[in-house]
Design a protein around this motif. Structure first.
Motif, short mmCIF file in Angstrom:
data_model
loop_
_atom_site.label_atom_id
_atom_site.label_comp_id
_atom_site.label_asym_id
_atom_site.label_seq_id
_atom_site.Cartn_x
_atom_site.Cartn_y
_atom_site.Cartn_z
N SER A 1 2.91 5.37 -3.90
CA SER A 1 3.69 6.55 -3.53
C SER A 1 2.87 7.56 -2.74
O SER A 1 3.43 8.53 -2.20
N GLU A 2 1.56 7.35 -2.63
CA GLU A 2 0.70 8.29 -1.90
C GLU A 2 1.00 8.21 -0.40
O GLU A 2 1.34 7.15 0.13
N LEU A 3 0.84 9.35 0.28
CA LEU A 3 1.16 9.43 1.70
C LEU A 3 0.41 8.40 2.53
O LEU A 3 0.99 7.72 3.37
N ASN A 4 -0.90 8.26 2.30
CA ASN A 4 -1.69 7.34 3.12
C ASN A 4 -1.26 5.89 2.93
O ASN A 4 -1.28 5.10 3.88
N ALA A 5 -0.87 5.53 1.72
CA ALA A 5 -0.38 4.17 1.48
C ALA A 5 0.94 3.97 2.22
O ALA A 5 1.16 2.92 2.84
N ARG A 6 1.81 4.96 2.15
CA ARG A 6 3.09 4.87 2.84
C ARG A 6 2.90 4.85 4.35
O ARG A 6 3.59 4.14 5.08
N MET A 7 1.93 5.64 4.84
CA MET A 7 1.65 5.68 6.28
C MET A 7 1.23 4.30 6.79
O MET A 7 1.59 3.91 7.91
N GLY A 8 0.48 3.58 5.97
CA GLY A 8 0.09 2.23 6.36
C GLY A 8 1.30 1.36 6.62
O GLY A 8 1.37 0.64 7.63
N TRP A 9 2.27 1.41 5.71
CA TRP A 9 3.50 0.62 5.88
C TRP A 9 4.32 1.12 7.06
O TRP A 9 4.91 0.33 7.80
N TYR A 10 4.37 2.44 7.24
CA TYR A 10 5.14 2.99 8.37
C TYR A 10 4.58 2.50 9.70
O TYR A 10 5.34 2.12 10.60
N LEU A 11 3.25 2.51 9.83
CA LEU A 11 2.63 2.09 11.08
C LEU A 11 2.84 0.60 11.34
O LEU A 11 3.06 0.17 12.47
N ILE A 12 2.78 -0.20 10.27
CA ILE A 12 3.02 -1.64 10.42
C ILE A 12 4.45 -1.90 10.86
O ILE A 12 4.71 -2.63 11.83
#
Length: 275
Positions: A81-92
């Motif tokens: 749920s952390e932003l950086n983890a979510r950002m990884g998925w968003y960029l992919i």
């Protein structure tokens, strides 16, 4: 293409890659006006590695945090749920559309799309789109409020940048503004999103050149010089743009696109320039 021309194109790439005014369009327009040969899609893709290196270094801390948190979240559900983890998925997720469409339409991108009528028209059309997005977007959301849906939609907008004159940053910033991101947040996500697609494209073209499958058409030394210049200038432009849009609108870039696009169409219609 001589060394001076390569230096000019490197400067152009660095100045225009991150501004919403289309680097690929300028790399076509300026040689046409000066009577130079079209440097080609391979040359353009390789010197883009210089500007993407600038992004990698400028956002190195952000990228490291995103990469390490995303990797850790794969085995630790508590971190997902952390932003950086979510950002990884968003960029992919956001990179998938341009990857697929880039492969499907590779031949058209390298040949048919490199047309000044098209470039002039897209400069105007997507300049208007940017202006509308900048004025109607709520600009209330920060990067931390991005959702998976936002990432996918901005990713589809990025795929439009396969057409010269659209502008990768222009399309993704416009999408971000339409989705309610504030100006710095839209620009920041746009820069981060460019990394996977542009680096992959540049490395693919570079491999083709080194293996002899692709012809860049220029001495490799000139390509290296252009790439290094693009890196230095691109780094400075990133820092400037993020400061600029914190207190200013994108209106100056909209006006520039409209003037440039109109000028390209007039000169092309008059037969004074051609692809």
């Amino acid at each position: 293409m001589d060394l001076i021309q390569s230096i000019v194109l490197g400067l152009l790439q660095g100045l225009t890659e991150f501004l919403p005014i289309s680097s690929s369009g300028h790399i076509l327009i300026v040689p046409a006006i000066l009577g130079w040969e079209d440097p080609g899609a391979a040359f353009t893709a390789v010197i883009q590695l210089g500007t993407e290196a600038a992004v990698l270094i400028y956002f190195r801390r952000d990228l490291w945090q995103i990469a390490t948190t995303w990797l850790d979240s794969l085995r630790n559900p508590a971190r997902r749920s952390e932003l950086n983890a979510r950002m990884g998925w968003y960029l992919i997720a956001a990179t998938i559309p341009i990857g697929i469409l880039g492969l499907v339409f590779e031949e058209q991108i390298e040949n048919a799309a490199r047309n000044l009528w098209l470039v002039g028209s897209t400069l105007i059309l997507f300049g208007i789109v940017l202006g509308i997005a900048d004025n109607v977007g709520s600009r209330r959301r920060d990067v931390g409020e991005l959702s998976f849906r936002d990432g996918v939609l901005i990713g589809f907008a990025q795929s439009l940048a396969l057409i010269p004159g659209v502008s990768r940053s222009g399309a993704t910033i416009s999408a971000g503004l339409f989705l309610g991101l504030n100006r710095p947040a839209a620009a920041r996500f746009s820069f981060l999103l460019a990394i996977p697609a542009v680096v992959a494209s540049g490395l693919f073209q570079l491999y083709g050149i080194l293996s002899g499958e692709e012809a860049v058409g220029e001495p490799i030394g000139n390509v290296i010089v252009a790439t290094l210049i693009a890196f230095v200038v691109g780094y400075a432009v990133i820092a400037w743009l993020l400061r600029y849009v914190s207190n200013n609108s994108y209106a100056i870039f909209v006006g520039y696109r409209l003037l440039l696009g109109s000028g390209v169409l007039v000169l092309t219609a008059a037969g004074l320039i051609s692809t």
